[in-house]
Design a protein around this motif. Sequence first.
Motif, PDB file in Angstrom:
ATOM      1  N   PHE A  34      16.568  21.670 -14.496  1.00 13.97           N
ATOM      2  CA  PHE A  34      16.677  20.410 -15.236  1.00 13.97           C
ATOM      3  C   PHE A  34      18.149  20.073 -15.435  1.00 13.97           C
ATOM      4  O   PHE A  34      19.017  20.945 -15.438  1.00 13.97           O
ATOM      5  N   ALA A  35      18.411  18.764 -15.571  1.00 15.35           N
ATOM      6  CA  ALA A  35      19.785  18.292 -15.770  1.00 15.35           C
ATOM      7  C   ALA A  35      20.141  18.428 -17.248  1.00 15.35           C
ATOM      8  O   ALA A  35      19.516  17.799 -18.098  1.00 15.35           O
ATOM      9  N   HIS A  36      21.143  19.261 -17.531  1.00 15.44           N
ATOM     10  CA  HIS A  36      21.486  19.570 -18.919  1.00 15.44           C
ATOM     11  C   HIS A  36      22.509  18.557 -19.440  1.00 15.44           C
ATOM     12  O   HIS A  36      23.715  18.725 -19.262  1.00 15.44           O
ATOM     13  N   PHE A  37      22.006  17.517 -20.108  1.00 17.53           N
ATOM     14  CA  PHE A  37      22.883  16.445 -20.570  1.00 17.53           C
ATOM     15  C   PHE A  37      23.709  16.844 -21.794  1.00 17.53           C
ATOM     16  O   PHE A  37      24.586  16.089 -22.199  1.00 17.53           O
ATOM     17  N   ALA A  38      23.423  17.984 -22.377  1.00 14.51           N
ATOM     18  CA  ALA A  38      24.222  18.446 -23.522  1.00 14.51           C
ATOM     19  C   ALA A  38      25.446  19.240 -23.080  1.00 14.51           C
ATOM     20  O   ALA A  38      26.194  19.725 -23.930  1.00 14.51           O
ATOM     21  N   HIS A  39      25.645  19.365 -21.764  1.00 19.77           N
ATOM     22  CA  HIS A  39      26.748  20.200 -21.278  1.00 19.77           C
ATOM     23  C   HIS A  39      28.117  19.660 -21.740  1.00 19.77           C
ATOM     24  O   HIS A  39      28.987  20.431 -22.135  1.00 19.77           O
ATOM     25  N   GLY A  40      28.283  18.346 -21.678  1.00 18.82           N
ATOM     26  CA  GLY A  40      29.559  17.775 -22.103  1.00 18.82           C
ATOM     27  C   GLY A  40      29.836  18.024 -23.578  1.00 18.82           C
ATOM     28  O   GLY A  40      30.969  18.319 -23.973  1.00 18.82           O
ATOM     29  N   ASP A  41      28.802  17.909 -24.399  1.00 16.01           N
ATOM     30  CA  ASP A  41      29.007  18.132 -25.823  1.00 16.01           C
ATOM     31  C   ASP A  41      29.176  19.616 -26.152  1.00 16.01           C
ATOM     32  O   ASP A  41      29.802  19.961 -27.154  1.00 16.01           O
ATOM     33  N   LEU A  42      28.631  20.488 -25.302  1.00 18.98           N
ATOM     34  CA  LEU A  42      28.917  21.915 -25.462  1.00 18.98           C
ATOM     35  C   LEU A  42      30.393  22.182 -25.188  1.00 18.98           C
ATOM     36  O   LEU A  42      31.018  23.034 -25.842  1.00 18.98           O
ATOM     37  N   MET A  43      30.965  21.442 -24.233  1.00 18.14           N
ATOM     38  CA  MET A  43      32.411  21.520 -23.997  1.00 18.14           C
ATOM     39  C   MET A  43      33.178  21.128 -25.258  1.00 18.14           C
ATOM     40  O   MET A  43      34.156  21.780 -25.645  1.00 18.14           O
ATOM     41  N   THR A  44      32.732  20.040 -25.891  1.00 19.13           N
ATOM     42  CA  THR A  44      33.401  19.561 -27.102  1.00 19.13           C
ATOM     43  C   THR A  44      33.334  20.603 -28.207  1.00 19.13           C
ATOM     44  O   THR A  44      34.340  20.872 -28.889  1.00 19.13           O
ATOM     45  N   VAL A  45      32.158  21.191 -28.394  1.00 15.48           N
ATOM     46  CA  VAL A  45      32.004  22.221 -29.434  1.00 15.48           C
ATOM     47  C   VAL A  45      32.963  23.378 -29.173  1.00 15.48           C
ATOM     48  O   VAL A  45      33.619  23.881 -30.101  1.00 15.48           O
ATOM     49  N   GLY A  46      33.046  23.812 -27.926  1.00 14.52           N
ATOM     50  CA  GLY A  46      33.954  24.907 -27.593  1.00 14.52           C
ATOM     51  C   GLY A  46      35.407  24.564 -27.889  1.00 14.52           C
ATOM     52  O   GLY A  46      36.161  25.390 -28.421  1.00 14.52           O
ATOM     53  N   ALA A  47      35.787  23.329 -27.551  1.00 18.20           N
ATOM     54  CA  ALA A  47      37.168  22.904 -27.805  1.00 18.20           C
ATOM     55  C   ALA A  47      37.474  22.914 -29.307  1.00 18.20           C
ATOM     56  O   ALA A  47      38.561  23.336 -29.732  1.00 18.20           O
ATOM     57  N   TYR A  48      36.534  22.481 -30.117  1.00 17.45           N
ATOM     58  CA  TYR A  48      36.755  22.443 -31.563  1.00 17.45           C
ATOM     59  C   TYR A  48      36.670  23.835 -32.194  1.00 17.45           C
ATOM     60  O   TYR A  48      37.335  24.093 -33.203  1.00 17.45           O
ATOM     61  N   LEU A 104      23.227  14.808 -28.846  1.00 17.86           N
ATOM     62  CA  LEU A 104      23.478  13.982 -30.032  1.00 17.86           C
ATOM     63  C   LEU A 104      23.683  14.851 -31.269  1.00 17.86           C
ATOM     64  O   LEU A 104      24.554  14.563 -32.112  1.00 17.86           O
ATOM     65  N   VAL A 105      22.892  15.911 -31.386  1.00 24.58           N
ATOM     66  CA  VAL A 105      23.025  16.806 -32.543  1.00 24.58           C
ATOM     67  C   VAL A 105      24.394  17.493 -32.536  1.00 24.58           C
ATOM     68  O   VAL A 105      25.084  17.552 -33.568  1.00 24.58           O
ATOM     69  N   LEU A 106      24.791  18.035 -31.377  1.00 21.34           N
ATOM     70  CA  LEU A 106      26.082  18.730 -31.288  1.00 21.34           C
ATOM     71  C   LEU A 106      27.237  17.782 -31.614  1.00 21.34           C
ATOM     72  O   LEU A 106      28.169  18.134 -32.343  1.00 21.34           O
ATOM     73  N   ARG A 107      27.169  16.553 -31.081  1.00 21.32           N
ATOM     74  CA  ARG A 107      28.245  15.585 -31.323  1.00 21.32           C
ATOM     75  C   ARG A 107      28.317  15.205 -32.794  1.00 21.32           C
ATOM     76  O   ARG A 107      29.394  15.096 -33.364  1.00 21.32           O
ATOM     77  N   LEU A 212      41.846  16.226 -28.584  1.00 13.22           N
ATOM     78  CA  LEU A 212      40.473  16.529 -28.958  1.00 13.22           C
ATOM     79  C   LEU A 212      39.877  15.345 -29.706  1.00 13.22           C
ATOM     80  O   LEU A 212      40.503  14.808 -30.626  1.00 13.22           O
ATOM     81  N   GLN A 213      38.691  14.962 -29.322  1.00 12.26           N
ATOM     82  CA  GLN A 213      37.934  13.949 -30.043  1.00 12.26           C
ATOM     83  C   GLN A 213      36.452  14.245 -29.849  1.00 12.26           C
ATOM     84  O   GLN A 213      36.064  14.841 -28.839  1.00 12.26           O
ATOM     85  N   PRO A 214      35.614  13.869 -30.814  1.00  7.07           N
ATOM     86  CA  PRO A 214      34.197  14.262 -30.754  1.00  7.07           C
ATOM     87  C   PRO A 214      33.455  13.796 -29.512  1.00  7.07           C
ATOM     88  O   PRO A 214      32.446  14.387 -29.153  1.00  7.07           O
ATOM     89  N   THR A 215      33.944  12.747 -28.862  1.00  9.68           N
ATOM     90  CA  THR A 215      33.235  12.238 -27.676  1.00  9.68           C
ATOM     91  C   THR A 215      33.900  12.666 -26.365  1.00  9.68           C
ATOM     92  O   THR A 215      33.554  12.146 -25.300  1.00  9.68           O
ATOM     93  N   MET A 216      34.828  13.599 -26.411  1.00  7.92           N
ATOM     94  CA  MET A 216      35.596  13.961 -25.211  1.00  7.92           C
ATOM     95  C   MET A 216      34.689  14.509 -24.102  1.00  7.92           C
ATOM     96  O   MET A 216      34.844  14.164 -22.934  1.00  7.92           O
ATOM     97  N   GLY A 217      33.752  15.364 -24.448  1.00 13.05           N
ATOM     98  CA  GLY A 217      32.855  15.934 -23.443  1.00 13.05           C
ATOM     99  C   GLY A 217      31.868  14.914 -22.916  1.00 13.05           C
ATOM    100  O   GLY A 217      31.559  14.895 -21.725  1.00 13.05           O
ATOM    101  N   TRP A 218      31.383  14.060 -23.808  1.00 13.38           N
ATOM    102  CA  TRP A 218      30.432  13.021 -23.395  1.00 13.38           C
ATOM    103  C   TRP A 218      31.073  12.072 -22.405  1.00 13.38           C
ATOM    104  O   TRP A 218      30.459  11.670 -21.416  1.00 13.38           O
ATOM    105  N   HIS A 219      32.330  11.697 -22.653  1.00 12.42           N
ATOM    106  CA  HIS A 219      33.021  10.776 -21.751  1.00 12.42           C
ATOM    107  C   HIS A 219      33.261  11.388 -20.370  1.00 12.42           C
ATOM    108  O   HIS A 219      33.394  10.660 -19.389  1.00 12.42           O
ATOM    109  N   LEU A 220      33.353  12.711 -20.298  1.00 10.63           N
ATOM    110  CA  LEU A 220      33.589  13.359 -19.000  1.00 10.63           C
ATOM    111  C   LEU A 220      32.290  13.705 -18.280  1.00 10.63           C
ATOM    112  O   LEU A 220      32.310  14.134 -17.127  1.00 10.63           O
ATOM    113  N   LEU A 221      31.158  13.501 -18.954  1.00  9.37           N
ATOM    114  CA  LEU A 221      29.878  13.951 -18.382  1.00  9.37           C
ATOM    115  C   LEU A 221      29.551  13.246 -17.071  1.00  9.37           C
ATOM    116  O   LEU A 221      29.020  13.861 -16.142  1.00  9.37           O
TER     117      LEU A 221
END
Length: 291
Positions: A34-48, A104-107, A212-221
């Motif tokens: 399956f396509a893991h759409f939370a991957h970008g936000d997992l990047m954001t969590v790691g950065a923070y 959405l939850v992670l962000r 760093l910004q909360p949408t950084m991973g989402w924007h790179l997805l």
Amino acid sequence: MTELIQLLIYGVVLGGIITLGAIGVSFVFSILRFAHFAHGDLMTVGAYLALAFVVGFGVPVWYALPFAILGGVLIAVLIDTVLYRRLRRTAPVILLISSVGVALVLRSLVQLIWGPATAVYQTGITPPIRFGDLRIRPDHLYIVAGTVLLVMLLHLFLQRTKTGKSMRAMADDPDLARISGIDIDRVIIWTWVISATLAVSAGIFLGMDTRLQPTMGWHLLLAIFAAAIVGGIGRPYGAIAGGMLVGIASELSTMVLSPSYKPAVAFALMVVALIIRPTGIAGGTLFAERR
């Protein structure tokens, strides 16, 4: 000519970050289907998470990297245990939609804990290294070196370890892997460990390269999925080629287009790849099965 080489350098840096994200997406897709759409936000969590260590203990971001990776891995495994595992026998689209909800939850958690404002790991100005008219930021050298090291370690893991060979077998033929006695649950846990490690590293590198910004991973997805599809969805080695191609093309496009069109360049490459070669550079697993 100097501008072209300078943009190529920026493209390699961006391509390295996208590559790490695309490999993680390909890993999840090839093994869990399956396509893991939370991957970008997992990047954001790691950065923070790394930012929390940098601010809390006053250490350079490199010291925070292993702790952030550990935190990201625990979060990824927890999400799989609590949510994805229960949905594993359902249609892949259910898992896909669930991953959007996880994103959405992670962000939202990042925004609640750290706020919506931008942040940086290090304040002040670091002078670039000059080679004639070319300028290279020290952080860019660290990002490229870190990306190469992680890709080499991943290659050795997949080629030399029993778990790595089990993951390759699971990706090629999950039914045959099951009847061969491969521990599926163990392979899935390792999938999340590797995917989260690469995602957190990519998030930290992206934070070092920009802010760093909360949408950084989402924007790179979009660029990450474009790289995974161009390289061959479900093919981690193809994701390396796809990531570098998308990164370099995005930076070179700024010679004729506004930088705000970088996501559009990634999207265009993805569309062209789907039209000309749907299986991607390395040949996608699922697409190949359908032919």
